[in-house]
Design a protein around this motif. Structure first.
Motif, PDB file in Angstrom:
ATOM      1  N   GLU A  82       0.835  -1.369   0.027  1.00  0.00           N
ATOM      2  CA  GLU A  82       0.162   0.089   0.021  1.00  0.00           C
ATOM      3  C   GLU A  82       0.997   1.137   0.138  1.00  0.00           C
ATOM      4  O   GLU A  82       0.594   2.409  -0.740  1.00  0.00           O
ATOM      5  N   GLY A  83       2.011   1.353   0.676  1.00  0.00           N
ATOM      6  CA  GLY A  83       3.023   2.403   0.498  1.00  0.00           C
ATOM      7  C   GLY A  83       3.409   2.517  -0.519  1.00  0.00           C
ATOM      8  O   GLY A  83       3.635   3.780  -1.079  1.00  0.00           O
ATOM      9  N   GLN A  84       3.926   1.508  -1.233  1.00  0.00           N
ATOM     10  CA  GLN A  84       4.444   1.551  -2.812  1.00  0.00           C
ATOM     11  C   GLN A  84       3.161   2.030  -3.537  1.00  0.00           C
ATOM     12  O   GLN A  84       3.639   3.106  -4.531  1.00  0.00           O
ATOM     13  N   ALA A  85       1.928   1.742  -3.631  1.00  0.00           N
ATOM     14  CA  ALA A  85       1.075   1.846  -4.368  1.00  0.00           C
ATOM     15  C   ALA A  85       0.589   3.550  -4.011  1.00  0.00           C
ATOM     16  O   ALA A  85       0.522   4.374  -5.282  1.00  0.00           O
ATOM     17  N   ALA A  86       0.840   4.149  -2.890  1.00  0.00           N
ATOM     18  CA  ALA A  86       0.658   5.456  -2.802  1.00  0.00           C
ATOM     19  C   ALA A  86       1.853   6.270  -3.404  1.00  0.00           C
ATOM     20  O   ALA A  86       1.429   7.211  -3.835  1.00  0.00           O
ATOM     21  N   VAL A  87       2.925   5.937  -3.416  1.00  0.00           N
ATOM     22  CA  VAL A  87       4.214   6.603  -3.919  1.00  0.00           C
ATOM     23  C   VAL A  87       3.730   6.624  -5.416  1.00  0.00           C
ATOM     24  O   VAL A  87       3.875   7.807  -6.329  1.00  0.00           O
ATOM     25  N   ILE A  88       3.335   5.613  -6.045  1.00  0.00           N
ATOM     26  CA  ILE A  88       3.012   5.421  -7.315  1.00  0.00           C
ATOM     27  C   ILE A  88       1.825   6.402  -7.706  1.00  0.00           C
ATOM     28  O   ILE A  88       1.972   7.047  -8.814  1.00  0.00           O
ATOM     29  N   GLU A  89       0.814   6.472  -6.900  1.00  0.00           N
ATOM     30  CA  GLU A  89      -0.317   7.243  -7.376  1.00  0.00           C
ATOM     31  C   GLU A  89      -0.002   8.527  -7.217  1.00  0.00           C
ATOM     32  O   GLU A  89      -0.831   9.455  -7.875  1.00  0.00           O
ATOM     33  N   GLY A  90       1.028   8.997  -6.468  1.00  0.00           N
ATOM     34  CA  GLY A  90       1.451  10.457  -6.378  1.00  0.00           C
ATOM     35  C   GLY A  90       1.646  11.015  -7.548  1.00  0.00           C
ATOM     36  O   GLY A  90       1.956  12.195  -7.849  1.00  0.00           O
ATOM     37  N   TYR A  91       2.180  10.121  -8.718  1.00  0.00           N
ATOM     38  CA  TYR A  91       2.613  10.406  -9.976  1.00  0.00           C
ATOM     39  C   TYR A  91       1.468  10.589 -10.971  1.00  0.00           C
ATOM     40  O   TYR A  91       1.556  11.038 -12.074  1.00  0.00           O
TER      41      TYR A  91
END
Length: 150
Positions: A82-91
Motif C-alpha cells: 500500500e505504501g508503494q502504491a501510494a508513492v506510484i499514485e502520487g505521479y
C-alpha cells in the motif's frame, strides 16, 4: 521535465532521505520505464502518456496485491504494498469523480456518434486514450455499456 526524469530525480532524493519504501517503489517504476524505452520500436523514448499507463498499471497491481495480502492475514506485507502504491499514485493525475467520468463518457459518446452497444468498441477506443490514468478501465467499460444500453 518528463516523468522519467522526475522519477530519476526523486530516486536520488529518496536515497538521501533514506526512505526505503519510496526508494523501492521509484526503482520499480524506473525499471518498467527503462523496459518500455528499450522495447522494440520504442526508439529509446517514453512519452508521458505511455508512462502514465505504466504508472496506472503498477498502482492497480499494488492495490490488488495488498488486498490479497490482507485476505491471507499478512498485514506487514499489505502495508508495504500500500505504501508503494501510494508513492506510484502520487505521479498519477487526480482521478475523476463518478459524475466527471460520466460527463466525459457522455461527451465521447456524442462525439463518436455511438447509439447502441454495437458501438462500444468505437467509444472505448477514444475513452481509454483520453481517460488514461484518470479512471479505471473497468469503470469506464461498465459506464459505457450502461449508457449505450439505456
Amino acid at each position: 521535465m518528463t516523468l522519467f526524469e522526475q522519477v530519476s530525480k526523486d530516486i536520488v532524493a529518496a536515497m538521501k532521505a533514506k526512505d526505503k519504501v519510496r526508494l523501492e517503489a521509484l526503482r520499480n517504476i524506473k525499471k518498467y520505464f527503462i523496459e518500455a524505452k528499450t522495447a522494440p520500436g520504442a526508439n529509446d523514448t517514453l512519452s508521458d502518456d505511455a508512462a502514465l499507463k505504466i504508472l496506472a498499471k503498477l498502482a492497480k497491481q499494488g492495490r490488488d496485491t495488498a488486498a490479497l495480502y490482507r485476505e491471507q492475514n499478512r498485514p506487514d506485507l499489505a502495508e508495504e504494498e500500500e505504501g508503494q502504491a501510494a508513492v506510484i499514485e502520487g505521479y498519477l493525475p487526480r482521478a475523476l469523480t463518478a459524475d466527471e467520468l460520466e460527463a466525459e463518457v457522455r461527451a465521447i459518446i456524442a462525439e463518436t456518434g455511438a447509439a447502441s452497444p454495437k458501438d462500444m468498441g468505437k467509444v472505448m477506443g477514444v475513452a481509454s486514450k483520453r481517460l488514461a490514468g484518470k479512471a479505471d478501465g473497468k469503470a469506464i467499460a461498465d459506464l459505457v455499456k450502461r449508457l449505450l444500453t439505456a
